[in-house]
Design an enzyme around this catalytic site. Structure first.
Site, PDB file in Angstrom:
ATOM      1  N   ASN A 184       0.839  -1.205   0.000  1.00  0.00           N
ATOM      2  CA  ASN A 184       0.000   0.000   0.000  1.00  0.00           C
ATOM      3  C   ASN A 184       0.872   1.252   0.000  1.00  0.00           C
ATOM      4  O   ASN A 184       0.648   2.192  -0.770  1.00  0.00           O
ATOM      5  CB  ASN A 184      -0.908   0.027   1.227  1.00  0.00           C
ATOM      6  CG  ASN A 184      -1.815  -1.175   1.338  1.00  0.00           C
ATOM      7  OD1 ASN A 184      -2.071  -1.868   0.353  1.00  0.00           O
ATOM      8  ND2 ASN A 184      -2.301  -1.430   2.538  1.00  0.00           N
ATOM      9  N   ASP A 243      -0.476   3.501   6.296  1.00  0.00           N
ATOM     10  CA  ASP A 243       0.348   3.226   5.110  1.00  0.00           C
ATOM     11  C   ASP A 243       0.390   4.449   4.198  1.00  0.00           C
ATOM     12  O   ASP A 243       1.442   4.787   3.640  1.00  0.00           O
ATOM     13  CB  ASP A 243      -0.213   2.035   4.333  1.00  0.00           C
ATOM     14  CG  ASP A 243      -0.437   0.820   5.204  1.00  0.00           C
ATOM     15  OD1 ASP A 243       0.277   0.660   6.207  1.00  0.00           O
ATOM     16  OD2 ASP A 243      -1.342   0.014   4.883  1.00  0.00           O
TER      17      ASP A 243
END
Length: 320
Positions: free
Chosen positions: A34, A265
């Site tokens: 991610n 992320d």
């Protein structure tokens, strides 16, 4: 401008998002992947983003790899394992957008990355990069001996002058017990130039009473710089090599939180897009906040490019 090269070590899994026995949407995700995708979007040609992992020969593996390439992620360091396939996880969301996970990953290709016959050549390629990024999940999925091998290899890379970045991202279900996690993280922190941790994860694993306690513990462990993420409260930063106090970088809470799956992320990606290209800490953290604030307003770990383009264009054009 010199292009920075970063390698992000981790796992990508098939993502199922929806209600059990109801409508499901199939996507893909994994914390390091991610961050790799969002970093490629936010940094553009200023950073060479390399994803380091292992995938299978199955159609889903091939399809995911082709999509990462379309995102601008370099997949030359994704090793192909003919004996294993990617893992799978199911996300379920509550009314506040908070998520719970079910995993099927015990035999995933990424779990056997260190045992892959091409891993020594991959390690030599990592030595040509400027920075190496990984998370607690990147370590947790590995068999214990492989985990120790990776820590040894990271120590060598650190001694060679590579910047080591670590997001602790604690997931209790992936570890035998808290002692195993703490021992591993202590070894990892001793190598870490920049730690990107989350306040509630640190409190849960270490019993830290506040962020000052977390900073003190990280400094004692050997971390050089640290950011503690605190969701809607923004984040705190300290240079642990000095006596300088922590600084707080506020964020603007999102108007509507739909899915917090990859909030941390996305923050890491926005922060690294700035930090790796010369932005100061406060500006880089604000870049992280902006990107995370967009991502949590959509479902899924990796949201469509069109949804992030307004903020990534702002970051790329240096108008933020």
């Amino acid at each position: 401008m010199t292009v920075k090269r970063i390698g992000l070590i981790g796992e990508c899994m098939i993502e199922l998002n929806g209600a059990p026995f109801g409508e499901m949407v199939q996507r893909y995700g994994g914390d390091a992947l991610n961050s790799a995708v969002y970093l490629a979007r936010a940094a553009g040609d200023a950073v060479e983003v390399n994803f380091i992992s292992a995938m299978g020969t199955d159609p889903l593996s091939k399809g995911m790899i082709s999509r990462w390439q379309a995102e601008g992620v370099n997949t030359a360091h994704v090793l192909i394992d003919p004996h294993h396939q990617p893992g799978l996880y199911l996300i379920q969301l509550d009314e506040q957008g908070e998520r719970t996970f079910l995993y099927w990953r015990n035999d995933s290709a990424a779990r056997y990355l260190i045992r892959h016959p091409e891993y020594p050549a991959l390690l030599a390629q990592m030595a040509q990069m400027d920075a190496i990024y990984l998370s607690g999940i990147s370590l947790a999925i590995l068999p214990p001996q492989d985990r120790l091998q990776l820590l040894d290899d990271l120590k060598t890379l650190s001694q060679q002058g590579k910047t080591i970045l670590f997001d602790s991202n604690y997931r209790p279900a992936l570890w035998a017990d808290e002692n195993e996690t703490r021992d591993c993280y202590q070894a990892m922190y001793a190598l870490t130039d920049m730690a990107l941790v989350t306040d509630d994860d640190e409190a849960r694993l270490w019993g830290d009473s506040d962020r000052n306690s977390t900073f003190a513990r990280l400094a004692k462990a050997g971390v050089k710089q640290a950011i503690i993420k605190a969701g809607a409260q923004g984040c705190d930063y300290r240079d642990l090599r000095t006596d300088a106090p922590a600084i707080t970088i506020a964020t603007t809470p999102a108007e509507q939180v739909v899915d917090t799956t990859s909030a941390g992320d996305a923050f890491n990606a926005g922060f690294l897009a700035g930090w790796l290209t010369g932005a100061d800490i406060e500006r880089a953290a604000r870049m992280g906040h902006r990107l995370a604030g967009v991502v949590i307003q959509h479902k899924g770990a990796i949201i469509p490019q069109a949804a992030t383009r307004p903020v990534t264009d702002t970051l790329l054009n240096n108008t933020f």
